[in-house]
Design an enzyme around this catalytic site. Structure first.
Site, PDB file in Angstrom:
ATOM      1  N   ARG A 162      13.318  -2.561  11.207  1.00 25.89           N
ATOM      2  CA  ARG A 162      12.063  -2.348  11.926  1.00 25.89           C
ATOM      3  C   ARG A 162      11.884  -3.421  12.995  1.00 25.89           C
ATOM      4  NH1 ARG A 162       7.106  -0.613   8.042  1.00 25.89           N
ATOM      5  NH2 ARG A 162       8.059   1.210   7.123  1.00 25.89           N
ATOM      6  N   LYS A 186       0.820  -1.209   0.000  1.00 22.18           N
ATOM      7  CA  LYS A 186       0.000   0.000   0.000  1.00 22.18           C
ATOM      8  C   LYS A 186       0.860   1.268   0.000  1.00 22.18           C
ATOM      9  CE  LYS A 186      -2.153  -1.100   3.770  1.00 22.18           C
ATOM     10  NZ  LYS A 186      -1.530  -2.371   4.116  1.00 22.18           N
ATOM     11  N   ARG A 206      -9.597   1.292   9.647  1.00 20.61           N
ATOM     12  CA  ARG A 206      -9.338  -0.124   9.929  1.00 20.61           C
ATOM     13  C   ARG A 206     -10.471  -0.793  10.687  1.00 20.61           C
ATOM     14  NH1 ARG A 206      -2.925  -0.888  11.271  1.00 20.61           N
ATOM     15  NH2 ARG A 206      -2.237  -0.230   9.221  1.00 20.61           N
ATOM     16  N   ARG A 257      -0.633  -9.274  13.165  1.00 20.98           N
ATOM     17  CA  ARG A 257      -1.264  -8.185  12.413  1.00 20.98           C
ATOM     18  C   ARG A 257      -2.137  -8.722  11.282  1.00 20.98           C
ATOM     19  NH1 ARG A 257       3.764  -4.727  12.157  1.00 20.98           N
ATOM     20  NH2 ARG A 257       3.736  -3.681  14.156  1.00 20.98           N
TER      21      ARG A 257
END
Length: 190
Positions: free
Chosen positions: A133, A13, A88, A144
């Site tokens: 990360r 995205k 979301r 997730r």
């Protein structure tokens, strides 16, 4: 044009949002980028968000909604925008609809990137290595994905009922996916 790009974490995205923003001269607004900036700058919000993300959770609606309301009020978003990572939850959909209705606007299109989950996990693990990360361990990524399926994927049905949903195959080279997205968005305008 007021757009939303959706798909599971790691679907591409962010990569595609930047291209869409440039193509259509609208800002790409990423709640994830806003959160990461706050974390990097060690703001109060950043410290709160960092703890939530480290456990694989999502930031609460009230925090995210306030950030989005503020960002949509900026001058560069007055003619349109692309939201990445928001909404979301159904509560966020309702909040966004309310905020847009205040300006007599609505969402013009919701693009959903469809991808293979195992490929996405591999993509995110590689990104975690390259970008360092700490919030992208395999366990957190899988958590997730599960949260996305349970909480966010149902929004696809909501936007399909609103008649603004477009599914785009998110697998393949970046340029291939970008071409599919432009064709889908141009179809919304026609």
């Amino acid at each position: 044009m007021r757009l939303i790009i959706m798909g599971p974490p790691g679907a591409g995205k962010g990569t595609q949002a930047a291209r869409i923003a440039e193509q259509y001269a609208i800002p790409a607004i990423s709640t994830g980028d806003i959160f990461r900036s706050n974390i990097k700058n060690k703001t109060e919000l950043g410290q709160q968000v960092e703890q939530i993300l480290a456990s694989g959770g999502y930031v609460p609606d009230e925090v995210t909604n306030a950030i989005v309301r503020d960002r949509l009020g900026w001058d560069d978003a007055s003619g349109g925008f692309l939201l990445d990572g928001y909404p979301r939850t159904t509560g966020q959909v309702e909040f966004l609809d309310t905020v847009l209705a205040e300006g007599d606007h609505r969402i013009d299109g919701v693009i959903v990137l469809t991808v293979d989950e195992d490929a996405v996990v591999g993509r995110l693990l590689k990104r975690a290595e390259v970008e360092g990360r700490s919030d992208d361990s395999e366990a957190v990524i899988r958590e997730r994905q599960a949260i996305y399926r349970a909480e966010t994927a149902p929004l696809i049905d909501v936007y399909e009922q609103h008649g603004v949903l477009v599914r785009v195959d998110g697998m393949g080279e970046v340029e291939q996916v970008a071409a599919r997205l432009v064709a889908a968005i141009d179809g919304l305008q026609g």
